[in-house]
Design a protein around this motif. Structure first.
Motif, mmCIF file in Angstrom:
data_model
loop_
_atom_site.group_PDB
_atom_site.id
_atom_site.type_symbol
_atom_site.label_atom_id
_atom_site.label_comp_id
_atom_site.label_asym_id
_atom_site.label_seq_id
_atom_site.Cartn_x
_atom_site.Cartn_y
_atom_site.Cartn_z
ATOM 1 N N SER A 129 36.477 42.346 42.551
ATOM 2 C CA SER A 129 36.455 41.064 41.873
ATOM 3 C C SER A 129 37.224 39.902 42.410
ATOM 4 O O SER A 129 38.141 40.344 43.179
ATOM 5 C CB SER A 129 36.901 41.419 40.563
ATOM 6 O OG SER A 129 38.346 41.773 40.383
ATOM 7 N N TRP A 130 36.564 38.457 41.982
ATOM 8 C CA TRP A 130 37.428 37.531 42.515
ATOM 9 C C TRP A 130 38.897 37.530 41.810
ATOM 10 O O TRP A 130 40.034 37.136 42.669
ATOM 11 C CB TRP A 130 36.741 36.410 41.907
ATOM 12 C CG TRP A 130 37.600 34.985 42.074
ATOM 13 C CD1 TRP A 130 37.419 34.182 43.237
ATOM 14 C CD2 TRP A 130 38.489 34.434 41.274
ATOM 15 N NE1 TRP A 130 38.203 33.152 42.965
ATOM 16 C CE2 TRP A 130 39.036 33.188 41.670
ATOM 17 C CE3 TRP A 130 39.111 34.621 39.962
ATOM 18 C CZ2 TRP A 130 39.938 32.375 41.235
ATOM 19 C CZ3 TRP A 130 40.093 33.816 39.363
ATOM 20 C CH2 TRP A 130 40.385 32.728 39.972
ATOM 21 N N PHE A 131 39.228 38.118 40.569
ATOM 22 C CA PHE A 131 40.557 37.997 40.166
ATOM 23 C C PHE A 131 41.387 38.924 41.183
ATOM 24 O O PHE A 131 42.440 38.755 41.298
ATOM 25 C CB PHE A 131 40.402 38.631 38.876
ATOM 26 C CG PHE A 131 41.770 38.904 38.181
ATOM 27 C CD1 PHE A 131 42.532 37.648 37.658
ATOM 28 C CD2 PHE A 131 42.729 39.950 37.806
ATOM 29 C CE1 PHE A 131 43.816 37.737 37.023
ATOM 30 C CE2 PHE A 131 43.558 40.018 37.382
ATOM 31 C CZ PHE A 131 44.415 38.789 36.880
ATOM 32 N N PHE A 132 40.940 40.335 41.326
ATOM 33 C CA PHE A 132 41.540 41.165 42.016
ATOM 34 C C PHE A 132 41.953 40.604 43.405
ATOM 35 O O PHE A 132 43.043 40.629 44.143
ATOM 36 C CB PHE A 132 40.818 42.421 42.478
ATOM 37 C CG PHE A 132 41.470 43.308 43.723
ATOM 38 C CD1 PHE A 132 42.433 44.421 42.723
ATOM 39 C CD2 PHE A 132 41.333 43.407 44.754
ATOM 40 C CE1 PHE A 132 43.114 45.070 43.819
ATOM 41 C CE2 PHE A 132 41.559 44.355 45.499
ATOM 42 C CZ PHE A 132 42.799 45.070 45.011
ATOM 43 N N CYS A 133 41.049 39.881 44.208
ATOM 44 C CA CYS A 133 41.358 39.267 45.780
ATOM 45 C C CYS A 133 42.101 38.053 45.253
ATOM 46 O O CYS A 133 43.185 38.081 46.316
ATOM 47 C CB CYS A 133 40.032 38.562 46.085
ATOM 48 S SG CYS A 133 38.774 40.035 46.501
ATOM 49 N N ARG A 134 42.260 37.210 44.600
ATOM 50 C CA ARG A 134 43.171 36.389 44.288
ATOM 51 C C ARG A 134 44.360 36.676 44.073
ATOM 52 O O ARG A 134 45.679 36.098 44.572
ATOM 53 C CB ARG A 134 42.507 35.113 43.383
ATOM 54 C CG ARG A 134 43.345 33.888 43.260
ATOM 55 C CD ARG A 134 43.559 33.251 44.407
ATOM 56 N NE ARG A 134 42.428 32.386 44.895
ATOM 57 C CZ ARG A 134 42.340 31.367 45.939
ATOM 58 N NH1 ARG A 134 43.590 31.159 46.388
ATOM 59 N NH2 ARG A 134 41.466 30.892 45.806
ATOM 60 N N THR A 135 44.584 37.687 43.018
ATOM 61 C CA THR A 135 45.913 38.278 43.091
ATOM 62 C C THR A 135 46.550 38.751 44.052
ATOM 63 O O THR A 135 47.661 38.843 44.168
ATOM 64 C CB THR A 135 45.822 39.054 41.517
ATOM 65 O OG1 THR A 135 45.205 38.585 40.560
ATOM 66 C CG2 THR A 135 47.266 39.939 41.563
ATOM 67 N N GLN A 136 45.796 39.625 44.878
ATOM 68 C CA GLN A 136 46.250 40.122 45.894
ATOM 69 C C GLN A 136 46.812 38.991 46.826
ATOM 70 O O GLN A 136 47.764 39.130 47.724
ATOM 71 C CB GLN A 136 45.212 40.817 46.728
ATOM 72 C CG GLN A 136 45.703 41.750 48.143
ATOM 73 C CD GLN A 136 44.440 42.502 48.504
ATOM 74 O OE1 GLN A 136 43.452 41.774 48.883
ATOM 75 N NE2 GLN A 136 44.807 43.741 48.821
ATOM 76 N N SER A 137 46.062 37.912 47.072
ATOM 77 C CA SER A 137 46.468 36.864 47.961
ATOM 78 C C SER A 137 47.923 36.118 47.362
ATOM 79 O O SER A 137 48.575 35.780 48.259
ATOM 80 C CB SER A 137 45.523 35.845 47.984
ATOM 81 O OG SER A 137 44.271 36.352 48.468
ATOM 82 N N LEU A 138 48.032 35.959 46.233
ATOM 83 C CA LEU A 138 49.202 35.353 45.562
ATOM 84 C C LEU A 138 50.431 36.305 45.848
ATOM 85 O O LEU A 138 51.510 36.079 46.358
ATOM 86 C CB LEU A 138 48.796 35.235 44.253
ATOM 87 C CG LEU A 138 48.093 34.106 43.836
ATOM 88 C CD1 LEU A 138 47.741 34.094 42.148
ATOM 89 C CD2 LEU A 138 48.488 32.648 44.266
ATOM 90 N N PHE A 139 49.876 37.607 45.599
ATOM 91 C CA PHE A 139 50.938 38.603 45.947
ATOM 92 C C PHE A 139 51.648 38.708 47.569
ATOM 93 O O PHE A 139 52.480 38.680 47.794
ATOM 94 C CB PHE A 139 50.709 39.969 45.702
ATOM 95 C CG PHE A 139 51.476 41.217 45.704
ATOM 96 C CD1 PHE A 139 52.816 41.208 44.798
ATOM 97 C CD2 PHE A 139 51.294 42.075 46.850
ATOM 98 C CE1 PHE A 139 53.642 42.209 44.997
ATOM 99 C CE2 PHE A 139 52.535 43.050 46.865
ATOM 100 C CZ PHE A 139 53.570 43.123 46.040
ATOM 101 N N ALA A 140 50.349 38.397 48.208
ATOM 102 C CA ALA A 140 50.859 38.317 49.812
ATOM 103 C C ALA A 140 51.687 37.279 50.073
ATOM 104 O O ALA A 140 52.515 37.326 50.902
ATOM 105 C CB ALA A 140 49.739 38.355 50.749
ATOM 106 N N VAL A 141 51.529 35.987 49.399
ATOM 107 C CA VAL A 141 52.315 34.756 49.705
ATOM 108 C C VAL A 141 53.573 35.136 49.376
ATOM 109 O O VAL A 141 54.934 34.676 49.874
ATOM 110 C CB VAL A 141 51.730 33.681 48.967
ATOM 111 C CG1 VAL A 141 52.764 32.462 49.125
ATOM 112 C CG2 VAL A 141 50.374 33.255 49.448
ATOM 113 N N LEU A 142 53.925 35.885 48.075
ATOM 114 C CA LEU A 142 55.108 36.084 47.497
ATOM 115 C C LEU A 142 55.680 37.163 48.630
ATOM 116 O O LEU A 142 57.199 36.834 49.056
ATOM 117 C CB LEU A 142 55.122 36.910 46.316
ATOM 118 C CG LEU A 142 54.608 35.920 45.216
ATOM 119 C CD1 LEU A 142 54.496 36.747 43.793
ATOM 120 C CD2 LEU A 142 55.629 34.844 45.083
#
Length: 294
Positions: A129-142
């Motif tokens: 899902s788009w939500f999972f991928c974007r959340t993963q990307s935000l977590f990667a930035v953190l």
């Protein structure tokens, strides 16, 4: 025979990787990764500045910026780092405001661009899902922010801590050289860990550590060669001012980011080619047994 076979397999892997890189629009994807990463760099460092300011470590952001650009050729890093330093000198205590949320979002766009490149390289279709991928990307930035701050601490504040330890125990002075090796070794390990996480978790599907490690090692080696060669080229022959005038600084940065993006995607293509060749060779070797001829 064994030597010829090894050379043949090596040629097979490289030909497969380069062929798929071209057929997968690798150059166009690398342009997207390069531009997205460069556009994400400013918001990312702004977020680092806000986060470090929130923790009371106001000087960490500047040191983190210097740490990033230390691995860039001087002719590339100079103009970009100057602009970023001008941004980072502005006081930022707005960690939890809408502005920093926006910078966090734009920082994650660079991660999403790398995801697209690796999905193409590993020849997988992302059905998550788009939500999972974007959340993963935000977590990667953190996670990247924390890793960068730890790296900055090791590089910048490590020597101060070591001098204090030597002052308390002078006998430790004989190990100063080894301490520097350990400090820079840890920083290199953090970069290796970031590449491993990107290859194993950003694209769809699952890959084992040993399946992604060859391409990561290749990426790090080629990054060193490309950075050294591009820096020497800029210092001796290139004159982008005649082509791009006032945009010369940013254009050299884009070209350098493009080179690093090409190498990054090639690392994924190399891993995919290696895995494919291994599967083909296993089927060939197991063929006679399956046909009852052994």
């Amino acid at each position: 025979m064994k030597k010829r076979s090894l050379l043949g397999k090596s040629y097979q892997v490289l030909a497969d990787a380069l062929g798929h890189f071209n057929s997968d629009d690798g150059y166009a994807v690398a342009s997207h990764v390069a531009l997205s990463s460069l556009m994400a760099l400013f918001p990312f460092l702004i977020f680092v500045a806000a986060f470090s300011g929130f923790l009371g470590l106001n000087s960490v952001a500047q040191s983190a910026s210097d740490l990033i650009f230390d691995v860039w050729p001087e002719q590339v890093a100079g103009p970009v780092s100057g602009e970023i330093n001008a941004v980072l000198t502005q006081p930022r205590g707005d960690l939890l405001t809408f502005g920093v949320v926006v910078t966090l979002w734009f920082s994650s766009n660079g991660v999403e661009a790398m995801r697209i490149g690796l999905n193409r390289a590993y020849r997988v279709k992302d059905t998550r899902s788009w939500f999972f991928c974007r959340t993963q990307s935000l977590f990667a930035v953190l996670i990247g922010t924390v890793v960068l701050m730890v790296s900055t601490f090791l590089i910048v504040f490590g020597p101060l801590a070591w001098e204090w330890a030597v002052h308390l125990a002078p006998v430790m002075e004989q190990f100063s050289y080894k301490a520097n090796i350990v400090r820079y070794g840890i920083t290199s390990f953090l970069l290796l860990f970031a590449l491993l996480a990107a290859h194993m978790y950003l694209p769809a599907g699952r890959r084992r550590l040993l399946e992604v490690l060859p391409g990561i090692v290749l990426t790090m080696i080629l990054w060193i060669i490309a950075g050294t060669t591009f820096g020497a080229y800029l210092a001796r022959w290139a004159n982008y001012v005649t082509l791009y005038a006032g945009l010369a600084g940013i254009m050299t940065a884009i070209i350098f980011m493009y080179l690093t993006a090409v190498i990054f995607i090639l690392g994924g293509e190399f891993n995919a080619a290696l895995m494919r060749v291994r599967r083909v060779n296993k089927r060939v070797e197991a063929g006679p047994c399956h046909n009852g001829e052994d």
